[in-house]
Design a protein around this motif. Structure first.
Motif, PDB file in Angstrom:
ATOM      1  N   PRO A  78       0.830  -1.208   0.000  1.00 56.41           N
ATOM      2  CA  PRO A  78       0.000   0.000   0.000  1.00 56.41           C
ATOM      3  C   PRO A  78       0.861   1.253   0.000  1.00 56.41           C
ATOM      4  N   ALA A  79       0.231   2.386  -0.312  1.00 53.80           N
ATOM      5  CA  ALA A  79       0.972   3.642  -0.456  1.00 53.80           C
ATOM      6  C   ALA A  79       1.679   4.045   0.828  1.00 53.80           C
ATOM      7  N   SER A  80       1.191   3.555   1.984  1.00 57.44           N
ATOM      8  CA  SER A  80       1.808   3.928   3.251  1.00 57.44           C
ATOM      9  C   SER A  80       3.128   3.207   3.491  1.00 57.44           C
ATOM     10  N   ALA A  81       3.408   2.132   2.738  1.00 61.11           N
ATOM     11  CA  ALA A  81       4.639   1.377   2.928  1.00 61.11           C
ATOM     12  C   ALA A  81       5.808   2.122   2.290  1.00 61.11           C
ATOM     13  N   LYS A  82       7.005   1.755   2.688  1.00 59.95           N
ATOM     14  CA  LYS A  82       8.204   2.383   2.143  1.00 59.95           C
ATOM     15  C   LYS A  82       8.319   2.046   0.662  1.00 59.95           C
ATOM     16  N   ILE A  83       8.571   3.034  -0.164  1.00 64.57           N
ATOM     17  CA  ILE A  83       8.605   2.794  -1.606  1.00 64.57           C
ATOM     18  C   ILE A  83      10.019   2.818  -2.181  1.00 64.57           C
ATOM     19  N   TRP A 124      17.870   4.216  -8.320  1.00 63.23           N
ATOM     20  CA  TRP A 124      17.523   3.562  -7.069  1.00 63.23           C
ATOM     21  C   TRP A 124      16.347   2.612  -7.242  1.00 63.23           C
ATOM     22  N   ARG A 125      16.298   1.654  -6.333  1.00 64.35           N
ATOM     23  CA  ARG A 125      15.320   0.567  -6.341  1.00 64.35           C
ATOM     24  C   ARG A 125      14.026   1.035  -5.688  1.00 64.35           C
ATOM     25  N   THR A 126      12.874   0.604  -6.222  1.00 68.30           N
ATOM     26  CA  THR A 126      11.588   0.890  -5.602  1.00 68.30           C
ATOM     27  C   THR A 126      10.811  -0.407  -5.411  1.00 68.30           C
ATOM     28  N   THR A 127       9.861  -0.383  -4.500  1.00 66.46           N
ATOM     29  CA  THR A 127       9.059  -1.572  -4.221  1.00 66.46           C
ATOM     30  C   THR A 127       7.771  -1.604  -5.025  1.00 66.46           C
ATOM     31  N   THR A 128       7.445  -0.499  -5.688  1.00 62.19           N
ATOM     32  CA  THR A 128       6.214  -0.410  -6.460  1.00 62.19           C
ATOM     33  C   THR A 128       6.402   0.640  -7.543  1.00 62.19           C
ATOM     34  N   ARG A 129       5.422   0.791  -8.392  1.00 59.35           N
ATOM     35  CA  ARG A 129       5.518   1.814  -9.425  1.00 59.35           C
ATOM     36  C   ARG A 129       5.548   3.192  -8.772  1.00 59.35           C
ATOM     37  N   ALA A 130       6.484   4.004  -9.219  1.00 67.37           N
ATOM     38  CA  ALA A 130       6.677   5.305  -8.581  1.00 67.37           C
ATOM     39  C   ALA A 130       7.279   6.286  -9.569  1.00 67.37           C
ATOM     40  N   THR A 172      11.051  10.164  -3.768  1.00 62.26           N
ATOM     41  CA  THR A 172      10.268   9.120  -4.417  1.00 62.26           C
ATOM     42  C   THR A 172       8.796   9.320  -4.085  1.00 62.26           C
ATOM     43  N   GLU A 173       7.918   9.226  -5.091  1.00 64.38           N
ATOM     44  CA  GLU A 173       6.491   9.471  -4.918  1.00 64.38           C
ATOM     45  C   GLU A 173       5.667   8.333  -5.509  1.00 64.38           C
ATOM     46  N   THR A 174       4.564   8.011  -4.851  1.00 67.12           N
ATOM     47  CA  THR A 174       3.610   7.065  -5.441  1.00 67.12           C
ATOM     48  C   THR A 174       2.729   7.798  -6.451  1.00 67.12           C
ATOM     49  N   PHE A 175       1.973   7.017  -7.215  1.00 66.65           N
ATOM     50  CA  PHE A 175       1.099   7.590  -8.235  1.00 66.65           C
ATOM     51  C   PHE A 175      -0.325   7.826  -7.723  1.00 66.65           C
ATOM     52  N   ASP A 176      -0.543   7.680  -6.433  1.00 66.11           N
ATOM     53  CA  ASP A 176      -1.865   7.920  -5.857  1.00 66.11           C
ATOM     54  C   ASP A 176      -2.225   9.389  -6.038  1.00 66.11           C
ATOM     55  N   ARG A 177      -3.301   9.676  -6.794  1.00 67.47           N
ATOM     56  CA  ARG A 177      -3.642  11.069  -7.104  1.00 67.47           C
ATOM     57  C   ARG A 177      -4.228  11.818  -5.911  1.00 67.47           C
ATOM     58  N   LYS A 178      -4.870  11.098  -5.013  1.00 66.85           N
ATOM     59  CA  LYS A 178      -5.533  11.759  -3.892  1.00 66.85           C
ATOM     60  C   LYS A 178      -4.582  11.981  -2.718  1.00 66.85           C
ATOM     61  N   THR A 179      -3.914  10.920  -2.293  1.00 72.02           N
ATOM     62  CA  THR A 179      -3.012  11.038  -1.135  1.00 72.02           C
ATOM     63  C   THR A 179      -1.670  10.374  -1.463  1.00 72.02           C
ATOM     64  N   PRO A 180      -0.897  10.986  -2.346  1.00 71.48           N
ATOM     65  CA  PRO A 180       0.390  10.362  -2.716  1.00 71.48           C
ATOM     66  C   PRO A 180       1.358  10.339  -1.548  1.00 71.48           C
ATOM     67  N   THR A 181       2.132   9.263  -1.483  1.00 70.88           N
ATOM     68  CA  THR A 181       3.211   9.172  -0.504  1.00 70.88           C
ATOM     69  C   THR A 181       4.465   9.791  -1.104  1.00 70.88           C
ATOM     70  N   VAL A 182       5.119  10.666  -0.357  1.00 72.34           N
ATOM     71  CA  VAL A 182       6.358  11.307  -0.806  1.00 72.34           C
ATOM     72  C   VAL A 182       7.451  10.975   0.198  1.00 72.34           C
ATOM     73  N   GLU A 183       8.508  10.329  -0.261  1.00 68.76           N
ATOM     74  CA  GLU A 183       9.636   9.964   0.605  1.00 68.76           C
ATOM     75  C   GLU A 183      10.866  10.778   0.235  1.00 68.76           C
ATOM     76  N   HIS A 184      11.444  11.417   1.226  1.00 70.35           N
ATOM     77  CA  HIS A 184      12.702  12.141   1.038  1.00 70.35           C
ATOM     78  C   HIS A 184      13.829  11.278   1.589  1.00 70.35           C
ATOM     79  N   GLY A 185      14.759  10.909   0.741  1.00 69.26           N
ATOM     80  CA  GLY A 185      15.849  10.032   1.145  1.00 69.26           C
ATOM     81  C   GLY A 185      16.904  10.755   1.968  1.00 69.26           C
ATOM     82  N   GLU A 186      17.861   9.976   2.399  1.00 68.59           N
ATOM     83  CA  GLU A 186      18.991  10.500   3.176  1.00 68.59           C
ATOM     84  C   GLU A 186      19.846  11.432   2.318  1.00 68.59           C
ATOM     85  N   VAL A 187      20.336  12.516   2.922  1.00 67.99           N
ATOM     86  CA  VAL A 187      21.240  13.415   2.204  1.00 67.99           C
ATOM     87  C   VAL A 187      22.615  12.755   2.111  1.00 67.99           C
TER      88      VAL A 187
END
Length: 391
Positions: free
Chosen positions: A28-33, A52-58, A109-124
């Motif tokens: 699901p979108a809440s999981a780490k992508i 970088w590797r992703t766990t789902t389409r992003a 990294t962002e999911t394709f969920d149009r309503k509530t997309p998950t956005v992950e900011h990686g380590e600097v």
């Protein structure tokens, strides 16, 4: 175990390599992508790529800048006007960089969920661009790792973190027979994260398997070709692709490859690249390719090529004209150093095999006085040492 038996055994166990499952991909979108840190590839004076590797389409992008708290630039497009996206990985190229400059960056990294997309900011993290004006350089070379986890983990441990890059000189795989083999093996090998940029070159085994044609999707090169050339300090480095160790029509290859035309294309490209001033005037001149262009016994017929005579026939005149000083290869699983001769005015340095007790780490350290190629075992024992003077 000799090379032939090792390859047979590796092929039989290759399917046991851990991979992301379909369930993991469908999180699901809440999981780490983002499933890996970005791997930096194709370092140059003015550009670099992050994959970088992703766990789902992003979809994703890279924020970067010259201070860790000021990532005020963003790389997020391609030549087709699209944001980078994919089912299991993302690839972003950073352009218009300044030579010899430290940059800080993070992957977003962002999911394709149009309503509530998950956005992950990686380590600097950080990297430094190359420079042909630097008086010295230091880089490392691996070869024939064949997905051997213990060997890979030890190479990560032993390779100097100050390496400007690591050149992975072929046979990353045992053959690509599962869809997840390439992203798992290239982007997070043995679960590790690269602390330096990498330049992955193909070996003959990287051209094998049902998914071998996907390899180019997970790596980056300046011209989207499996061969390239660049300067790092006083060293000009030409990276060539020797292709398969058998004829294109060999029944074992099942019609998968067409390497002859690729070698011919490289021959034509090589004629031009050696005339460019940045390469023509370089103090040191090295070539990296997986299959050696020379071998200790060129009369032996094992049913596969110990050395790539078909490549040498096409490339030798240009390499000689350029003044190539050494060819650095792998493939044989037997370390070797063949001195230059009048007929072949370039030395041939060959790295070891995939087993922990046969693997080698090759380092290149150059300044204005000499270039030192040092091949050592993973216990630190010197295997071969070659010193070259400026041209």
């Amino acid at each position: 175990m000799d090379r032939r038996n090792f390859i047979k055994l590796s092929a039989s166990i290759g399917s046991l390599t851990p991979a992301l499952t379909l369930a993991e991909k469908a999180q699901p979108a809440s999981a780490k992508i983002a499933a890996s840190h970005p791997v930096l590839m194709a370092p140059r004076e003015d550009s670099i790529s992050a994959v970088w590797r992703t766990t789902t389409r992003a979809k994703g992008y890279v924020e970067y800048g010259t201070a860790p708290d000021k990532l005020d630039q963003r790389a997020d497009g391609d030549n087709w006007g699209m944001r980078p996206s994919g089912d299991n990985h993302l690839k972003v190229k950073l352009h218009h960089l300044t030579p010899n400059t430290t940059y800080y960056f993070r992957a977003v990294t962002e999911t394709f969920d149009r309503k509530t997309p998950t956005v992950e900011h990686g380590e600097v993290r950080s990297f430094k661009t190359l420079s042909s004006n630097n008086p010295s350089c230091h880089f490392s070379i691996w070869n024939d790792t064949h997905k051997k986890e213990e060997t890979l983990k030890t190479l990560f441990e032993k390779t100097p973190k100050e390496s400007e890059f690591m050149l992975w000189n072929g046979d990353i795989s045992n053959d690509w027979y599962q869809a997840d083999d390439i992203p798992n093996s290239v982007l997070c090998p043995a679960g590790q994260s690269f602390p330096f940029p990498i330049i992955p070159l193909r070996g003959n085994h990287d051209l094998r398997g049902n998914y071998a044609g996907d390899f180019q999707d997970f790596v980056s090169s300046p011209e989207d070709l499996p061969w390239s050339a660049f300067r790092v300090g006083p060293v000009a480095l030409i990276c060539l692709d020797t292709g398969e160790d058998k004829d294109d029509d060999h029944p074992y290859l099942f019609g998968r490859v067409s390497c002859h035309d690729m070698r011919v294309a490289q021959a034509k490209w090589l004629e031009q690249i050696i005339e460019q001033p940045t390469f023509k005037n370089a103090p040191y001149r090295l070539v990296c390719c997986h299959i050696p262009l020379r071998w200790t016994d060129e009369t032996t017929d094992k049913g596969y090529d110990w050395f790539s005579k078909r490549s040498r026939i096409l490339w030798h005149d240009s390499l000689t004209k350029w003044g190539a000083q050494a060819i650095i290869s792998g493939h044989t699983h037997r370390p070797a150093l063949i001195p230059a001769t009048e007929t072949f005015p370039y030395a041939q340095l060959v790295g070891g095999g995939p087993q922990l007790d046969r693997a080698t780490l090759i380092s290149c350290i150059a300044d204005d006085k000499k270039l030192h190629l040092h091949s050592q075992s993973l216990t630190g024992e010197t295997i071969h040492s070659l010193e070259l003077q400026p041209c």
